[in-house]
Write a protein that holds these residues in place. Sequence first.
Motif, PDB file in Angstrom:
ATOM      1  N   LYS A   1       4.947   7.770  -2.316  1.00 52.73           N
ATOM      2  CA  LYS A   1       4.593   6.758  -1.885  1.00 52.73           C
ATOM      3  C   LYS A   1       4.893   6.425  -0.324  1.00 52.73           C
ATOM      4  O   LYS A   1       5.951   6.864   0.263  1.00 52.73           O
TER       5      LYS A   1
ATOM      6  N   VAL B   1       3.442   0.805   0.576  1.00 46.80           N
ATOM      7  CA  VAL B   1       3.580   0.547  -0.823  1.00 46.80           C
ATOM      8  C   VAL B   1       4.951  -0.098  -1.245  1.00 46.80           C
ATOM      9  O   VAL B   1       5.376  -1.019  -1.901  1.00 46.80           O
TER      10      VAL B   1
ATOM     11  N   HIS C   1       0.372   5.974 -10.654  1.00 46.16           N
ATOM     12  CA  HIS C   1       1.395   6.688  -9.728  1.00 46.16           C
ATOM     13  C   HIS C   1       1.102   7.911  -9.327  1.00 46.16           C
ATOM     14  O   HIS C   1       1.740   8.617  -8.428  1.00 46.16           O
TER      15      HIS C   1
ATOM     16  N   ALA D   1      -0.483   7.307  -5.244  1.00 50.05           N
ATOM     17  CA  ALA D   1       0.367   6.517  -4.106  1.00 50.05           C
ATOM     18  C   ALA D   1       1.096   5.255  -4.579  1.00 50.05           C
ATOM     19  O   ALA D   1       1.687   4.628  -3.784  1.00 50.05           O
ATOM     20  N   GLY D   2       0.892   4.929  -6.143  1.00 51.35           N
ATOM     21  CA  GLY D   2       1.260   3.654  -6.403  1.00 51.35           C
ATOM     22  C   GLY D   2       2.401   3.729  -7.200  1.00 51.35           C
ATOM     23  O   GLY D   2       2.868   4.992  -7.411  1.00 51.35           O
TER      24      GLY D   2
ATOM     25  N   LEU E   1       0.500  -1.144  -6.274  1.00 49.47           N
ATOM     26  CA  LEU E   1      -0.880  -0.388  -6.685  1.00 49.47           C
ATOM     27  C   LEU E   1      -1.874  -0.835  -5.691  1.00 49.47           C
ATOM     28  O   LEU E   1      -2.820  -0.197  -5.201  1.00 49.47           O
TER      29      LEU E   1
ATOM     30  N   ALA F   1      -1.293   0.375  -2.414  1.00 50.05           N
ATOM     31  CA  ALA F   1      -1.976   1.943  -2.667  1.00 50.05           C
ATOM     32  C   ALA F   1      -3.233   1.949  -2.264  1.00 50.05           C
ATOM     33  O   ALA F   1      -3.708   2.912  -1.627  1.00 50.05           O
TER      34      ALA F   1
ATOM     35  N   TYR G   1      -4.192   1.369   1.154  1.00 52.10           N
ATOM     36  CA  TYR G   1      -3.654   2.379   2.003  1.00 52.10           C
ATOM     37  C   TYR G   1      -4.827   3.671   1.920  1.00 52.10           C
ATOM     38  O   TYR G   1      -5.083   4.129   2.825  1.00 52.10           O
TER      39      TYR G   1
END
Length: 412
Positions: free
Chosen positions: A42, A46, A231, A234-235, A292, A295, A298
């Motif tokens: 992460k 986030v 997940h 990157a969340g 999320l 993320a 991002y």
Amino acid sequence: MNQERARTPIDWAAIRKDFPVLKRQVHGKPLVYLDSANTGQKPSKVIDAVDDFFRNHNANVSRAVHALGSEATEAYEAARGKLAKFLNVRGDELVMCSGTTFAINLVAYSWALPRLQPGDAIVLTRMEHHANIVPWQLVAERTGATIKVADIDEHGDLDLQHLYSLLTPEVKLLGVAHVSNVLGTVNPVREICREARKRGIVTVVDGSQAAPHRPLDVAAIGCDFYAITGHKMAGPTGTGVLWARREHLDAMPPFLGGGEMIREVRFDGTVFNDAPHKFEAGTPNIAGFIGLGAAVDYLSAIGMANIEAREQELLAYATQQLDGIDGVRIFGRAREKAAVISFLVEGAHAHDLATLLDLEGVAVRSGHHCAHPLMHHFGVPATCRASFAFYNTFEEVDAFVAALNKVRKLLM
């Protein structure tokens, strides 16, 4: 996200600094994290988004008119909008849930269970994750439907001729992974869904391993259902979405009952909310979805085409290096492949390999990877899996290869 975008220069060293955990040492060695197919790391943005929610905006969603409640609801629904744009779908066709496992179970119990009957069939592929196998087995047991399995070839590519031969009139549903979590195989889901649609077969695509690594256009894929897990992209954990065609969502009964999924409740009957909210009973993972959403922002700022190109470079380099080590067997060399390498070293068990690599600071996954049928297909109980993400480096590949050479000598 066109090819010009894919050539945009990116400072990958600066990107890597966004991930606090990558600064860690493990057993006195710099961490080399090669387990992103299991869960992605992460970035600070986030982590900060989740922290900010709890510090400054914590309230339940869609239940309060006070300022905090309004802020929480706005941020939560904004995440739905970001995810819809990321997938190129409508926001009112996205069910927010805990991840792909929940999403596929929702389809199994709300769409398939009321419709399937004895004589019907479900088609799956040999490379499916357990999350896209077990729910269909449970439904088949309760309805009398059967399951047929499409095979793969020696390279790990799906045998499309065999798959299409299985799509006979009794088949009502096809479940297929967009990207294999073990082999990295990228399946031609657009073509597959087109062939299924010609035959009136509903399609469920597991996008868990695709969403973090490549540009997605779910509308263009042409499936009926598409599931992703937050997940891995990157969340936070406990987040994901199910996209479904609106006609399916409207026709499907609720999967869970409780608060938020209703319009009116009386003891003589309940009027349910419209989709997608009728599938979102109870208090959701609000902070998780806000994370999320961060993320998605991002990843989108980097560009998914840039991410895919970077990971393909890492994959090619790592594959070349592993091919130079005697006794290493790589499972899966599909024509189109994501940045996943499942491997074994001759004479060594996968768990021993992973344990010794960990002592060198290298994190890989060992086991069946929630894909027992695929392990049985290759005649092995387990493999090691090195999975790469855009925040990995070529130097880390070198460190992984050096550690593997060292471990190999210890096990010989």
